[in-house]
Design an enzyme around this catalytic site. Sequence first.
Site, PDB file in Angstrom:
ATOM      1  N   CYS A 104     130.902  21.751 170.517  1.00 48.85           N
ATOM      2  CA  CYS A 104     132.211  22.202 170.995  1.00 48.85           C
ATOM      3  C   CYS A 104     133.330  21.379 170.336  1.00 48.85           C
ATOM      4  CB  CYS A 104     132.266  22.091 172.514  1.00 48.85           C
ATOM      5  SG  CYS A 104     133.746  22.797 173.260  1.00 48.85           S
ATOM      6  N   CYS A 105     133.170  20.048 170.297  1.00 48.83           N
ATOM      7  CA  CYS A 105     134.176  19.199 169.647  1.00 48.83           C
ATOM      8  C   CYS A 105     134.242  19.483 168.148  1.00 48.83           C
ATOM      9  CB  CYS A 105     133.852  17.723 169.860  1.00 48.83           C
ATOM     10  SG  CYS A 105     134.357  17.049 171.448  1.00 48.83           S
ATOM     11  N   CYS A 108     140.214  16.835 176.837  1.00 48.27           N
ATOM     12  CA  CYS A 108     140.188  18.183 177.392  1.00 48.27           C
ATOM     13  C   CYS A 108     139.831  18.137 178.883  1.00 48.27           C
ATOM     14  CB  CYS A 108     139.143  19.018 176.658  1.00 48.27           C
ATOM     15  SG  CYS A 108     139.540  19.327 174.934  1.00 48.27           S
ATOM     16  N   CYS A 138     136.196  17.823 180.221  1.00 46.35           N
ATOM     17  CA  CYS A 138     135.464  16.629 179.786  1.00 46.35           C
ATOM     18  C   CYS A 138     136.184  15.339 180.169  1.00 46.35           C
ATOM     19  CB  CYS A 138     135.257  16.667 178.275  1.00 46.35           C
ATOM     20  SG  CYS A 138     134.337  18.116 177.734  1.00 46.35           S
ATOM     21  N   CYS A 141     134.829  12.064 170.109  1.00 44.52           N
ATOM     22  CA  CYS A 141     134.816  13.505 169.830  1.00 44.52           C
ATOM     23  C   CYS A 141     134.352  13.838 168.422  1.00 44.52           C
ATOM     24  CB  CYS A 141     136.209  14.091 170.053  1.00 44.52           C
ATOM     25  SG  CYS A 141     137.471  13.291 169.052  1.00 44.52           S
TER      26      CYS A 141
END
Length: 234
Positions: A121-122, A204, A207, A230
């Site tokens: 995702c990162c 985010c 997280c 990240c």
Amino acid sequence: MITTVRSPEDLAAVAARGATDLEGATAREILGWAAEEFGDGLAVTASMQDTVLAHLAAQVKPGIDVLFLETGYHFIETIGTADAVEAVYDITLRRLLPLQTVAEQDAQYGPDLFSRNPDLCCALRKVAPLNAAMSGYDAWATGLRRAESAARADTPVVSFDVKRGRVKIAPLAAWSDEDVDRYIVENNVLVNPLLSNEYPSIGCEPCTRRVAPGEDARAGRWAGLTKTECGLHT
Ligand code: SF4
């Protein structure tokens, strides 16, 4: 935004000289050197946690490009801080978007990828957009500080970012938490309102959690996972 014209070899040599010459220099001196060396080829990144680096950069190089990673998962307070910085500071805010919207990512990888594979995702929502944007710059400045965590304790003031072939500058590397707090107060710097609400490190929303008194400042990032960064700085 400019098109990079300097070779990685040239930039690596500049980074090596900068690392030697600028250790011990003030943040303003470091940014001044970078502005002179790279001109419009210098960009500053901002997470919109605090805006100290963007504020300093605007004094040193008015109109400078400030890069903000619009992951699609930010707290509303973070978006509000970015909007305020764009309206108030003498900078050019560039909002870097991932290739996919959150809905498109959900459709391809399933919902809430952050909960199953935060590294991916990162990579999709932070690392890839920054890498793409860096094709237009020779150097980038980041707000990394040695005092933030053990993993950042050896952050150099200037280095060569091998992965991106660019010069990476950390003007605040030697700043303590107290230095940051003092600069914010003395210069009336815009800060994310969450900072005063037990969020000492803001990423985010899915997280990031609140941190209890006495906990490490970054304990609220990817809590419960071994992940601590990240991927922008590793
Ligand atoms: S911090 Fe979380 S939501 Fe944001 S890009 Fe990384 S994994 Fe995704």
